[in-house]
Design an enzyme around this catalytic site. Structure first.
Site, PDB file in Angstrom:
ATOM      1  CG  ASP A 315      -6.393  -2.734   9.760  1.00 51.66           C
ATOM      2  OD1 ASP A 315      -7.337  -3.470  10.055  1.00 51.66           O
ATOM      3  OD2 ASP A 315      -6.450  -1.912   8.836  1.00 51.66           O
ATOM      4  CB  CYS A 316      -7.919  -7.516  11.096  1.00 50.58           C
ATOM      5  SG  CYS A 316      -9.125  -7.185  12.374  1.00 50.58           S
TER       6      CYS A 316
END
Length: 793
Positions: A315-316
């Site tokens: 995830d970012c």
């Protein structure tokens, strides 16, 4: 995935929160500025002119004779050839979402991050609307589509979304890697992102994952991909920001039992049945380890046990989060090494591009580890045809602007909304309304004339909107009053005008509920009641209304509307979720009976008291009588509900008749050295020790429509195992959507897999099959199956 990728404390990231706007801004560091500039430049070039081939243009004498450009060779040979030509620095710059170009090999930069949760979205930087592609079909939010309990619909939506994604890619305005769907379990009703999920049941979530992914990926000849999907967020991720606890710091303490029985089920289905091309690890820790640095979760489970043929992405800024916020490692180089060694292939964010070289220099990582990561990402790109030259010559190269927002696509969005709407209450058959008797309708409420609210989050720019007010206006004359200025409903109230409208009308429709200001990514709720003074508005209008009063709710999560359920002046209650671009038409069609509702709730609607007793941070699913913990989801919850999982009414009535069903099952052991005693028999035989893997029980059911209106019925089949220490209340084992004309019947076949559907999970995460009577509930019909162990081998 998140479009608000990182907390303010993450100083190494190219993105972080702006505290005032709650939107990402860029740190002005030299590395970040270069990355941002290159990303914008690449996207701008793509928008201005048709996309140049990603690599291997036959007209390019520089590359056409290189091994990785030879499409006749096996993909693994081509991947090995390409990796062998890259320098270490070139390799490292390919470990992040905004992968850098390699001009000497004819390889352009590529943005991996695109979203397609319920339509092509511009939330990620990989998609840009404009020019020939001003928008894309926006389907209902996932929680609404899940309420249809229609697997073929889910796959059809995925196929349309990937058609439009490919068309935009061919036109130079989108990528081919889409970080969707979100298949987390809706464990807690307050979760702001519950709207993105298929609900609380692992079987439903797993089937949704597999079918939507199949629709997206297409599976062309030779294991090629139409687009590459990604199931997220792995695992036990279902808290964003609740009472000061956020996802960047949360350690989800989860039992092996709950992981195997619930949280991991949709991801396994996504990989094994859906053959997804990617899985995304989450921000949170699970039992003290960040998911993106847990080799047991990534390398051993996703890639090992489940056999992922694809890449694992963070995830970012998750890698940065585990270092900067969770302080899991002492140095950033250790964070880079741990994640890559654990099985991470791609970093959404710059962390690996910045710190992988240092990790190698310090001996924490070697180039072989980087090569393995790149082999997984480049293999997916080659399966997408991104190293086969000009896209127009490829299987999906014919798709273009004319294939986006087509009438057929928009009709499917409308049909999805119709199928996802749930009729929760209908006193004295007040619905459907009549165009003859209800010629004037008061349309009231803060969501009565909304547009953007209907598409929820992770949406793009729709082809167009039809609001509830507009939809109802096609059937009757309308008198419109919002009553509140927005769903917060705290100021500028116009209750008097709303009451006056209800007095004049033949019927009143109140469109209330939530929006992204109440439930969203990074925003969990603290309660389950309607916001502000919405309840007061509903009660006052219902009292003033001279005709039937219908309450329509827009929301992702459940709402405690016990007041309305118990108020005899409120004739009917409808849940529309977030119904997408055509939501207003679908709502009106249900209100006036053009559509017979057939949706079912994919989650439990708890009373407000529930959230007073249960902390959102408690991950346990099973009830615990010793401390008064009521449990979670219909499978384990012990307590009252406002509306139950699977609840949903129709304007007609259905009967079920069981025509063929086995009454007993005899299992044999596949290992001779398994000890058998009374304790093992009582607790259940391990599924892996029996012959149950290939054992499917067939059921034939006749579904009869005994009413006067054609209807589409969601047939749900539940199983209740023999009482035991690991048993559930009941669990869904199958469902089918069947259309039955009035006065006729349709025959349905169900296959129940013994290993999967008649098993329970013990404290060690092992599936066991309890001996004794398993009770099946098939619609309104009940049936028992006796499961016994044969003494013969």
């Amino acid at each position: 995935m998140t479009h608000k990728p990182s907390p303010p404390s993450l100083q190494n990231s190219h993105m972080a929160y702006n505290k005032k706007t709650n939107k990402p801004h860029y740190h002005k560091t030299p590395f970040s500025l270069v990355i941002v500039f290159l990303s914008i430049l690449c996207v701008s070039i793509g928008v201005i002119e048709a996309r140049s081939p990603f690599a291997c243009d036959p007209k390019n004498g520089l590359t056409r004779n290189l091994g990785f450009c030879k499409a006749t060779l096996p993909i693994q040979v081509r991947v090995k050839d390409l990796i062998g030509r890259l320098t270490l620095q070139e390799k490292i710059r390919l470990l992040v979402n905004n992968a850098a170009a390699v001009p000497r090999l004819g390889i352009q930069g590529y943005e991996w991050w695109s979203e397609a949760l319920h339509g092509v979205s511009n939330v990620g930087p990989g998609v840009k609307f404009g020019g020939a592609f001003p928008g894309a079909t926006s389907f209902p939010q996932v929680i609404t589509t899940a309420a249809s309990f229609n697997e073929s619909l889910w796959e059809a939506i995925g196929a349309v979304v990937s058609d439009e994604a490919r068309a935009m890619y061919n036109g130079g305005t989108a990528g081919l890697t889409y970080w969707s769907p979100n298949v987390n379990i809706l464990r807690d009703p307050r979760w702001g992102r519950g709207q993105e999920t298929p609900g609380e049941d692992p079987i439903v979530a797993g089937k949704y994952a597999a079918r939507y992914v199949k629709g997206l990926q297409g599976y062309a000849k030779g294991n090629r991909l139409k687009v590459a999907a990604c199931c997220k967020h792995y695992t036990a991720y279902d808290l964003d920001n609740w009472k000061g606890v956020d996802r960047f710091h949360f350690n989800a303490k989860v039992s092996l039992q709950d992981l195997a029985d619930t949280y991991n089920v949709p991801f396994k289905s996504c990989v094994v049945q859906g053959r997804v091309a990617s899985v995304m690890c989450s921000y949170n820790q699970v039992n003290g380890k960040p998911t993106c640095a847990d080799s047991n979760l990534l390398k051993n489970t996703i890639r090992g046990s489940w056999g992922l043929n694809g890449y694992i992405v963070s995830d970012c800024d998750s890698v940065g989060v585990l270092f900067d916020n969770q302080h899991y490692t002492r140095t950033p180089e250790e964070a880079a090494a741990k994640t890559i060694k654990a099985g991470l292939d791609l970093d959404c964010g710059p962390f690996l591009a910045v710190h992988t070289q240092g990790a190698i220099s310090k001996g924490l990582l070697n180039e072989f580890d980087v090569n393995n990561a790149l082999a997984n990402t480049i293999t997916v790109q080659m399966r997408l045809g991104m190293f086969d030259g000009e896209p127009s010559a490829q299987p999906y190269g014919h798709l273009g602007p004319r294939d986006v927002c087509t009438p057929a696509h928009q009709e499917l969005a409308l049909e999805a909304a119709r199928q996802g709407i749930v009729l929760l209450q209908n006193r004295k058959s007040s619905l459907p309304l009549s165009t003859r008797r209800h010629r004037t309708v008061a349309v009231i409420g803060p969501n009565s004339d909304v547009t953007v609210t209907m598409i929820g989050n992770y949406a793009g720019i729709p082809c167009g909107y039809t609001t509830p007010l507009q939809g109802i206006g096609r059937y009757a004359k309308t008198i419109h009053q919002a009553g509140c200025a927005g769903v917060a409903c705290n100021g500028n109230q116009q209750f008097g005008a709303a009451e006056a409208a209800a007095r004049k009308a033949d019927a009143t429709v109140l469109v209330m509920g939530l929006d992204q200001s109440i439930e969203a990514e990074a925003l969990d709720r603290v309660g389950l009641l309607l916001p502000g003074h919405q309840q007061e508005l509903v009660e006052r209008v219902a009292k003033a209304s001279k005709g039937p009063t219908v309450l329509v709710l827009m929301s992702g999560g459940p709402i405690d509307v016990s007041f309305a359920k118990n108020d005899p002046r409120i004739s009917a209650i409808i849940w529309a979720g977030y119904p997408g671009q055509a939501g207003g038409t679908a709502i009106a069609d249900v209100l006036f009976g053009t559509t017979n509702p057939g949706g079912r709730l994919p989650m439990t609607w708890y009373p407000q008291d529930y959230v007073k007793k249960v902390a959102m941070t408690n991950m346990a699913l099973r009830a615990d009588q010793s401390n008064g913990y009521p449990g979670r989801t219909y499978r384990f919850y012990k307590g009252p509900t406002v509306f139950s999982f699977g609840q949903g009414l129709s304007y007609t009535s259905f009967n079920h008749k069981l025509l063929q069903a086995p009454k007993e099952v005899s299992l044999t052991l596949n290992k001779f050295n398994v000890p058998i005693n009374s304790t093992i028999l009582r607790n259940g035989i391990k599924a892996k020790h029996t012959n149950c893997n290939k054992l499917t029980l067939g059921f034939h059911i006749d579904v009869e429509n005994t009413g006067t209106m054609h209807g589409t019925h969601s047939l749900l089949v539940f199983s209740t195992p023999p009482s035991g220490i690991w048993s559930t209340n009941k669990q869904l084992v199958g469902f089918q959507k069947v259309h039955v004309p009035a006065g006729s019947k349709q025959r349905v076949w169900f296959g129940i897999q013994v290993c999967k559907h008649l098993s329970v999970v013990d404290n060690f995460g092992t599936r066991r099959i309890p001996m004794g009577n398993h009770k099946l509930q098939i619609g309104d019909h009940k049936h028992s199956i006796s499961v016994q162990l044969s003494t013969r081998n």
